[in-house]
Every structure is written in structure tokens, then in C-alpha cells.
Write an enzyme that holds these catalytic residues in place. Sequence first.
Site, short mmCIF file in Angstrom:
data_model
loop_
_atom_site.label_atom_id
_atom_site.label_comp_id
_atom_site.label_asym_id
_atom_site.label_seq_id
_atom_site.Cartn_x
_atom_site.Cartn_y
_atom_site.Cartn_z
N ARG A 24 0.83 -1.22 0.00
CA ARG A 24 0.00 0.00 0.00
C ARG A 24 0.86 1.26 0.00
O ARG A 24 0.56 2.22 -0.71
CB ARG A 24 -0.95 0.00 1.19
CG ARG A 24 -2.02 -1.09 1.12
CD ARG A 24 -2.79 -1.22 2.39
NE ARG A 24 -1.88 -1.51 3.49
CZ ARG A 24 -2.15 -1.33 4.78
NH1 ARG A 24 -3.32 -0.85 5.15
NH2 ARG A 24 -1.27 -1.62 5.71
N ASN A 42 -6.05 -2.97 2.29
CA ASN A 42 -5.95 -4.42 2.48
C ASN A 42 -7.35 -4.99 2.70
O ASN A 42 -8.20 -4.32 3.29
CB ASN A 42 -5.10 -4.76 3.71
CG ASN A 42 -3.61 -4.65 3.46
OD1 ASN A 42 -3.16 -4.61 2.31
ND2 ASN A 42 -2.84 -4.63 4.52
#
Length: 99
Positions: A24, A42
Site C-alpha cells: 500500500r 488491504n
Amino acid sequence: MSTAGALKSVDYEVFGYVQGVCFRMYAESEAKKIGVVGWVKNTRKGTVIGQVQGPEEKVNSMKSWLSRVGSPSSRIDRTNFSNEKAISKVEYANFSIRY
């Protein structure tokens, strides 16, 4: 965000070894470098999902990164793209990590 050229929005889900490998953080950095907006998050099932918006050629660059590059320690098995569409304006001010 430049409005030169057609704007595009696309949702994505990245499968593989993509959690616990700074995916990320790298996605956020790459999006800012390319110049697209959206988000990354996520999932409970071990994938990474999100949305990318911006000029078509820049969105295509981010799609390529999400499909082939990822973070240095990640392993991308496949990336699914959905809801790809033309938009009149972007819905986000920047690219962010969601929790």
C-alpha cells in the site's frame, strides 16, 4: 489534477503475496509520482483493493504498475480490474491508504 485528455476511473484487486510487504505504501508513492488519485486498502482475504482515477494514460500506467511491479517484496499473481469508465471529474483530492 489536470483535465487534459479523457479522465478515467477503474477499480482493482491485486492477488498474490501483497500484504505485509509495504504494497500500500509503495502504491501510494507510485500513484503520487504518476499523478493519479484514489485509494488502496488491504482486505480480510489477503488481497489489496482500491480505485484509481485520472487522465487515461496515467491510469493505464498505474494499472501496469499494479499488474506487474508492486512493492519490492511483493509477488503479484494477478490483478483484476473492474468498473472501468470515463468520468467527467475526479472524486478524490489525492491518493490515500485506507484502513
